[in-house]
Design an enzyme around this catalytic site. Structure first.
Site, PDB file in Angstrom:
ATOM      1  N   PHE A 195       0.809  -1.222   0.000  1.00 57.28           N
ATOM      2  CA  PHE A 195       0.000   0.000   0.000  1.00 57.28           C
ATOM      3  C   PHE A 195       0.839   1.267   0.000  1.00 57.28           C
ATOM      4  O   PHE A 195       0.345   2.334  -0.346  1.00 57.28           O
ATOM      5  CB  PHE A 195      -0.956   0.016   1.206  1.00 57.28           C
ATOM      6  CG  PHE A 195      -0.350   0.518   2.484  1.00 57.28           C
ATOM      7  CD1 PHE A 195       0.338  -0.325   3.330  1.00 57.28           C
ATOM      8  CD2 PHE A 195      -0.464   1.852   2.837  1.00 57.28           C
ATOM      9  CE1 PHE A 195       0.902   0.151   4.512  1.00 57.28           C
ATOM     10  CE2 PHE A 195       0.088   2.340   4.016  1.00 57.28           C
ATOM     11  CZ  PHE A 195       0.778   1.481   4.854  1.00 57.28           C
ATOM     12  N   LYS A 196       2.117   1.152   0.338  1.00 50.29           N
ATOM     13  CA  LYS A 196       2.979   2.327   0.374  1.00 50.29           C
ATOM     14  C   LYS A 196       3.017   3.034  -0.988  1.00 50.29           C
ATOM     15  O   LYS A 196       3.213   4.236  -1.061  1.00 50.29           O
ATOM     16  CB  LYS A 196       4.409   1.941   0.769  1.00 50.29           C
ATOM     17  CG  LYS A 196       4.559   1.151   2.056  1.00 50.29           C
ATOM     18  CD  LYS A 196       4.258   1.949   3.291  1.00 50.29           C
ATOM     19  CE  LYS A 196       4.869   1.425   4.583  1.00 50.29           C
ATOM     20  NZ  LYS A 196       4.383   0.144   5.077  1.00 50.29           N
ATOM     21  N   ASP A 197       2.822   2.268  -2.069  1.00 48.70           N
ATOM     22  CA  ASP A 197       2.832   2.879  -3.410  1.00 48.70           C
ATOM     23  C   ASP A 197       1.745   3.941  -3.565  1.00 48.70           C
ATOM     24  O   ASP A 197       1.926   4.902  -4.317  1.00 48.70           O
ATOM     25  CB  ASP A 197       2.597   1.813  -4.488  1.00 48.70           C
ATOM     26  CG  ASP A 197       3.795   0.895  -4.689  1.00 48.70           C
ATOM     27  OD1 ASP A 197       4.939   1.377  -4.639  1.00 48.70           O
ATOM     28  OD2 ASP A 197       3.574  -0.318  -4.910  1.00 48.70           O
ATOM     29  N   THR A 210       8.227   0.524   2.665  1.00 53.09           N
ATOM     30  CA  THR A 210       8.435   1.939   2.338  1.00 53.09           C
ATOM     31  C   THR A 210       9.645   2.096   1.428  1.00 53.09           C
ATOM     32  O   THR A 210       9.627   2.885   0.485  1.00 53.09           O
ATOM     33  CB  THR A 210       8.666   2.778   3.617  1.00 53.09           C
ATOM     34  OG1 THR A 210       7.443   2.843   4.337  1.00 53.09           O
ATOM     35  CG2 THR A 210       9.109   4.183   3.285  1.00 53.09           C
ATOM     36  N   LEU A 239       3.337   6.984  -2.099  1.00 56.47           N
ATOM     37  CA  LEU A 239       4.675   7.375  -2.557  1.00 56.47           C
ATOM     38  C   LEU A 239       4.738   7.684  -4.037  1.00 56.47           C
ATOM     39  O   LEU A 239       5.535   8.527  -4.463  1.00 56.47           O
ATOM     40  CB  LEU A 239       5.690   6.315  -2.148  1.00 56.47           C
ATOM     41  CG  LEU A 239       6.021   6.439  -0.647  1.00 56.47           C
ATOM     42  CD1 LEU A 239       6.656   5.175  -0.114  1.00 56.47           C
ATOM     43  CD2 LEU A 239       6.925   7.637  -0.397  1.00 56.47           C
TER      44      LEU A 239
END
Ligand SMILES: *Cc1c(COP(=O)(O)O)cnc(C)c1O
Length: 466
Positions: A111-113, A144, A116
């Site tokens: 989910f960091k995408d 991350t 980011l």
């Protein structure tokens, strides 16, 4: 919109300033001066919007004058255009009450995408306005790092230094970072835990010898822009399940408290949220804090869900600040106490405020495996060990029938194939979009877990301020 520090001792900044600064100069975290609020009819009018447009609408009040709405929409369209699913964050139904919100369709499978990919574009946009450059220093418990590296690799005016705890991230996670050979990317494996790495990064933000020479920026969830981008998928899920007319509960696999704090922000903005269920693994500082008010750092135990192997949750400070009446001076004292003793008691206002919306649960190794098995055997879904903590908590939460419970599926199961295979007998395969990850060359330096060594390495390889 203006951003203020949770510790009351740093200048207020606009969105551009807060995005480039990351951590505030007094060691606090930036939060918006007030929460923008959407009315019920404004929320209803967002139903059915394409994700990129929903994102621009939700974020516009936070971005304020820093970007024109049309430009913001161009950036969200570009960021979310790289996702492998047209819905960006699709919902999947598991049974009558339980749902999964799939947040892993971005380039690095976690989910960091979602945040980011946008943050990389925001950095580029803001840096292009002047002759500044940025030295990003970050710590990662696994996801991350790869998402941030993918988002900034090869971009001009940005260098990235990413610390990860050596041997404590999965092979897929490590290779997603170390196989990016762009010259502006520096992977550093340190001896120690994620908390050690994060502490060194925070120290660098407060080290004048470094901050005088380099413009140090953050990609960790201490950067407000990340949380802002994550608010969007709470709205996306809520709208699909009947918001603003029906409330939804969310179960969130939690480490640094960034993702679930975004859910809190969505609630403050007017989204009807029935409960926020904080799911931890055995590294349960947040479960202890929310259930008994005792925020005391334990030692980190490595688990099958490494991105949650955390015993200090940076973003919890944002919640405590908001619930404690936004008193920066009191927050600075409370955090100074924690930093000195590694233990802290929540005030009554903080405890009661949290209890009104939050509850928590802790999943041990057996409960994680059981949740993975349940999803596979009862619903035909392979889920990763982080998502499993969330699903375990969701099913144990006792949410009234009729209220949907959405578990945030934070990583693709193929990122953690061993744990998934152990629980189900099935090995999830990597999606074609990650390609020949296991055949590529790796680039990474090993450093001891000592601040001086890390600072010296960064100073040697970063571009100084112009
Ligand atoms: C980062 C991460 C988490 C924890 O999210 P926080 O915002 O730090 O609470 C959970 N699951 C996965 C897969 C992650 O990468």
């Amino acid at each position: 919109m203006e951003y203020i520090s949770t510790r009351g001792g740093a200048p207020a900044l606009d969105f551009e300033g807060a995005t480039l600064a990351g951590l505030a100069s007094d060691g606090g975290l930036y939060v918006p001066r007030e929460w923008p609020r959407f009315s019920s009819s404004e929320i209803a009018a967002m139903a059915g919007l394409p994700y990129a447009e929903l994102a621009a609408r939700i974020m516009a009040p936070f971005v304020g004058e820093s970007l024109a709405y049309e430009r913001l929409l161009e950036l969200t369209t570009q960021a979310y255009g790289r996702f492998a699913h047209k819905a960006v964050t699709p919902l999947r139904q598991l049974d009558e009450q339980q749902w999964l919100l799939e947040l892993f369709h971005g380039p690095t499978l976690a989910f960091k995408d979602v945040a980011l990919q946008l943050l990389g574009l925001l950095f580029e946009e803001f840096l292009a306005r002047s002759d500044r450059n940025l030295t990003i220093v970050g710590a990662t418990s696994g996801d991350t790092g790869s998402a941030a590296i993918d988002a900034v690799a090869g971009r001009e005016k940005v260098d990235i230094f990413m610390l990860h705890p050596r041997g404590r991230v999965s092979d897929v996670q490590r290779r997603q970072m170390t196989t990016v050979l762009a010259p502006n990317v520096h992977n550093i494996a340190i001896e120690g835990s994620f908390d050690d790495a994060q502490a060194m990064v925070k120290r660098m933000f407060n080290d004048r010898a470094m901050t005088d020479r380099f413009a140090i920026g953050a990609v960790n969830s201490i950067n407000w822009a990340r949380l802002m981008a994550q608010v969007v998928y709470y709205f996306a899920a809520g709208l699909q399940l009947g918001a603003p007319h029906r409330a939804v509960a969310f179960a969130v696999p939690t480490g640094n408290f960034g993702d679930v704090f975004a859910g809190y922000v969505a609630a403050r903005m007017g989204l009807p949220v029935a409960r926020l269920i904080v799911a931890t693994n055995v590294n349960d500082i947040l479960h202890r804090a929310l259930s008994s008010g005792d925020y005391s750092q334990g030692t980190v135990t490595p688990t099958a869900a490494p991105s949650m192997d955390i015993q200090v949750s940076s973003n919890f400070e944002r919640l405590l600040f908001d619930l404690g009446g936004r008193d920066g001076k009191a927050m600075a004292e409370q955090m100074a106490g924690f930093e000195a003793t590694r233990t802290m008691q929540l005030t009554n206002a903080q405890r009661e405020g949290a209890a009104a919306l939050f509850q928590s649960a802790r999943a041990d190794a057996g409960e994680m495996a059981q949740a993975i098995r349940w999803a596979w055997e009862m619903c035909g879904e392979l889920i990763d060990p982080h998502t499993a903590c969330g699903l375990f908590a969701a099913r144990a939460a006792g949410i009234a029938a009729g209220t949907p419970v959405v578990t945030l599926a934070t990583a693709h199961p193929a990122k953690f194939p061993e744990a998934v295979e152990r629980a189900t007998g099935h090995r999830p395969s990597l999606p074609a979009r990650v390609g020949d990850l296991f055949d590529r060359e790796e680039k990474c330096v090993d450093l001891p877990g000592e601040y001086e060594a890390i600072a010296a390495f960064v100073a040697e390889h970063a571009s100084p301020k112009p």
